[in-house]
Design a protein around this motif. Sequence first.
Motif, short mmCIF file in Angstrom:
data_model
loop_
_atom_site.label_atom_id
_atom_site.label_comp_id
_atom_site.label_asym_id
_atom_site.label_seq_id
_atom_site.Cartn_x
_atom_site.Cartn_y
_atom_site.Cartn_z
N HIS A 7 -43.94 2.86 -59.74
CA HIS A 7 -42.95 2.44 -60.73
C HIS A 7 -43.08 3.26 -62.01
O HIS A 7 -44.06 3.13 -62.74
CB HIS A 7 -43.18 0.96 -61.03
N ARG A 8 -42.11 4.16 -62.25
CA ARG A 8 -42.16 5.09 -63.39
C ARG A 8 -43.41 5.97 -63.32
O ARG A 8 -43.96 6.38 -64.33
CB ARG A 8 -42.11 4.34 -64.73
N GLY A 9 -43.88 6.21 -62.08
CA GLY A 9 -45.12 6.95 -61.85
C GLY A 9 -46.31 6.00 -61.90
O GLY A 9 -46.15 4.78 -61.84
N SER A 10 -47.51 6.55 -62.00
CA SER A 10 -48.71 5.72 -62.17
C SER A 10 -48.76 5.32 -63.64
O SER A 10 -49.51 5.88 -64.46
CB SER A 10 -49.97 6.48 -61.76
N TYR A 206 -39.56 -5.23 -56.43
CA TYR A 206 -40.20 -4.71 -57.65
C TYR A 206 -40.68 -5.91 -58.45
O TYR A 206 -40.27 -7.04 -58.19
CB TYR A 206 -39.18 -3.88 -58.46
N THR A 207 -41.47 -5.78 -59.50
CA THR A 207 -42.53 -4.83 -59.68
C THR A 207 -43.78 -5.58 -59.23
O THR A 207 -44.16 -6.58 -59.86
CB THR A 207 -42.64 -4.42 -61.17
N VAL A 208 -44.38 -5.11 -58.16
CA VAL A 208 -45.41 -5.87 -57.44
C VAL A 208 -46.79 -5.38 -57.88
O VAL A 208 -47.24 -4.31 -57.46
CB VAL A 208 -45.22 -5.71 -55.91
N LYS A 212 -52.31 -10.34 -54.29
CA LYS A 212 -51.82 -11.34 -53.31
C LYS A 212 -50.37 -11.07 -52.92
O LYS A 212 -49.97 -11.27 -51.77
CB LYS A 212 -52.01 -12.77 -53.83
N ASP A 213 -49.57 -10.59 -53.88
CA ASP A 213 -48.16 -10.27 -53.59
C ASP A 213 -48.06 -9.00 -52.75
O ASP A 213 -47.25 -8.92 -51.82
CB ASP A 213 -47.37 -10.12 -54.89
N MET A 214 -48.90 -8.02 -53.07
CA MET A 214 -48.93 -6.78 -52.27
C MET A 214 -49.31 -7.11 -50.82
O MET A 214 -48.67 -6.63 -49.87
CB MET A 214 -49.98 -5.81 -52.83
N PHE A 225 -42.63 -1.40 -51.47
CA PHE A 225 -42.55 -2.15 -52.72
C PHE A 225 -42.86 -1.21 -53.88
O PHE A 225 -43.50 -0.17 -53.71
CB PHE A 225 -43.42 -3.41 -52.75
N ILE A 226 -42.35 -1.59 -55.04
CA ILE A 226 -42.46 -0.77 -56.25
C ILE A 226 -43.54 -1.39 -57.13
O ILE A 226 -43.51 -2.59 -57.41
CB ILE A 226 -41.09 -0.71 -56.96
#
Length: 246
Positions: A7-10, A206-208, A212-214, A225-226
Amino acid sequence: MTQIIAHRGSSKVEPENTMPAFQQAYKDGADGIEIDVQLTKDGEIVVIHDEKVDRTTNGKGYVKDYSLKELQKLNANNKFPTIHKVTIPTLIEILEWIVSNEMTLHIELKNGVVPYPELEEKVIQLIRLYGVENRVILSSFNHYSIVKCYRLAPEIETAPIYKSGIFMPWVYAQSIRAKGIHPHYLAAPNELIEESMKNGIQVRPYTVNKEKDMKRLIEVNCTAFITDYPEKAVRLKEKLKKKTTP
């Protein structure tokens, strides 16, 4: 296997939407990067999230009121100012870099607040110029813009972004000819992900950022996922893969 999109890079270790953040995402093993695009006063495509430069740079005011030359004088590193000075990149810079690797490029059109006439045409023209139509996904909260992108370039995948629940989002996506959806992760329960994918619609929440969500998204085999933490996500994916490999 679930793809990891930075998301927007690292953006938690390097300033968001800058070349160092994108290069770090590549080093972290991310499958793709997510960027935001807007237009300058002189019609150039730049990579920045907010409509104003205040939060991420040492400048003030709207992106649309700056020329490219003026914007690139700003330091786009408000978050880690002691590390280094960085400039706001152009979409051309990103495309020149992306052709040197295999990453996917998720371009969010930031035209929900400022309309930016011809943003879609200009972005698509550059995507075609660099020959990366099959590696780009165009997304926006402005779904009119997504439909316009499809009409201009049906060969490039589009995906509406949305925050609250949409009833049967796979039907909605199909109705606007989108091949994917980018819901907020709280609006993407497992049943919705599975049903969407069963109906040929890619799902990339987004934005994960929480493990636990990952884990939930990887275990349900969500398309992608983002995340702000690609390195953490890649490590978790590898760990879970080892557990399931006999």
